[in-house]
Design an enzyme around this catalytic site. Structure first.
Site, PDB file in Angstrom:
ATOM      1  N   ASP A  50      54.096  -6.557   1.545  1.00 60.77           N
ATOM      2  CA  ASP A  50      55.273  -7.772   2.024  1.00 60.77           C
ATOM      3  C   ASP A  50      54.793  -8.949   1.512  1.00 60.77           C
ATOM      4  O   ASP A  50      55.809  -9.629   1.102  1.00 60.77           O
ATOM      5  CB  ASP A  50      55.247  -7.681   3.633  1.00 60.77           C
ATOM      6  CG  ASP A  50      55.598  -6.512   4.387  1.00 60.77           C
ATOM      7  OD1 ASP A  50      56.730  -6.002   4.059  1.00 60.77           O
ATOM      8  OD2 ASP A  50      54.714  -5.886   5.095  1.00 60.77           O
TER       9      ASP A  50
ATOM     10  N   GLY B 185      52.917  -4.268   6.810  1.00 60.75           N
ATOM     11  CA  GLY B 185      53.256  -3.811   8.473  1.00 60.75           C
ATOM     12  C   GLY B 185      54.502  -4.076   8.681  1.00 60.75           C
ATOM     13  O   GLY B 185      54.934  -3.776   9.710  1.00 60.75           O
TER      14      GLY B 185
ATOM     15  N   GLY C 183      56.885  -2.077   7.983  1.00 55.82           N
ATOM     16  CA  GLY C 183      57.394  -0.949   8.214  1.00 55.82           C
ATOM     17  C   GLY C 183      56.484  -0.389   9.568  1.00 55.82           C
ATOM     18  O   GLY C 183      56.822   0.685  10.125  1.00 55.82           O
TER      19      GLY C 183
ATOM     20  N   GLU D 124      47.657   2.576   7.520  1.00 59.04           N
ATOM     21  CA  GLU D 124      47.632   2.174   6.187  1.00 59.04           C
ATOM     22  C   GLU D 124      46.290   1.676   5.929  1.00 59.04           C
ATOM     23  O   GLU D 124      45.441   1.999   4.727  1.00 59.04           O
ATOM     24  CB  GLU D 124      48.357   1.066   5.612  1.00 59.04           C
ATOM     25  CG  GLU D 124      49.749   1.675   5.718  1.00 59.04           C
ATOM     26  CD  GLU D 124      51.202   0.586   5.671  1.00 59.04           C
ATOM     27  OE1 GLU D 124      52.207   0.848   5.234  1.00 59.04           O
ATOM     28  OE2 GLU D 124      50.896  -0.652   5.663  1.00 59.04           O
TER      29      GLU D 124
END
Length: 226
Positions: free
Chosen positions: A88, A99, A101, A107
């Site tokens: 991001d 994060g 998503g 991750e």
């Protein structure tokens, strides 16, 4: 090119880029999100070059299976040759905010098992200092208020992500207005708040390589080069 075309170009380039790491016995770590989806689609064309993949989310696992790529649990794999994911935000040290998503914890776990972390991101994600994008923090539900107050004490403004549950069964607080002078110190401080599962700062373990668009081509950036 529009942003989706750029993401598709990045995904295709990354699938070619990791070929040097692949063997018939190797396993690949896969991230989550729109850019990672383009990578998965491109990876399907070379699925005969590796043994299988470990996904950081149920959504990515399903997309991999739809392409006929074998998906394993991380407990079934000793090591991943590479982990590929988007960001991001990413800074010149290749520390990231991830994060958006909601898959930040998985991750981080999958990335930790990989020999190389390859970030694929378009130019809009490149920043001099992290913090404009609200920082996702995964929280155990019962700790929502406690963690929120602690995050406010660090100078942030936490907002509950309505209607969202992580694949781990937890909630997300998105924290804006954080002044991140030291990314590693902030990552550590937030992780030490009781009730926090993980946060979206990837600085203690950042990317090894960034693949980012430049005009109609791709540039490869390492933290040392940046």
């Amino acid at each position: 090119m529009d942003q989706e075309q750029v993401k598709a170009m990045l995904g295709a380039y990354a699938a070619h880029y990791i070929d040097k790491y692949l063997t018939l016995e190797s396993y690949v770590g896969i991230g989550t999100g729109s850019t990672a989806n383009h990578f998965i689609d491109a990876l399907a064309k070379v699925k005969h070059r590796f043994a299988g993949a470990v996904a950081s989310s149920n959504a990515s696992a399903e997309r991999l299976r739809q392409h006929g790529i074998s998906v394993l649990e991380l407990t079934q794999v000793d090591e991943l040759v590479v982990y590929v994911d988007g960001a991001d935000e990413i800074d010149p040290q290749l520390a990231m905010i991830k994060g958006g998503g909601g898959a930040l914890t998985r991750e981080k776990i999958v990335a930790s098992a990989a020999q190389q972390f390859i970030c694929i991101a378009d130019q809009s994600k490149w920043v001099k200092q992290l913090g404009s994008f609200p920082l996702p923090v995964e929280v155990i539900p019962m700790a929502r208020s406690v963690v929120g107050r602690a995050l406010a004490g660090l100078g942030g403004k936490p907002v509950y992500r309505q209607g969202f549950t992580t694949d781990n069964g937890n909630i997300i607080l998105d924290v804006s207005d954080l002044k991140i002078a030291s990314v590693t110190e902030m990552e550590t401080a937030i992780n030490q708040i009781p009730g926090v599962v993980s946060n979206g700062l990837f600085a203690l373990q950042g990317a090894d390589v960034l693949l980012m668009d430049k005009a109609d081509s791709i540039q490869e950036i390492t933290a040392h080069q940046a």
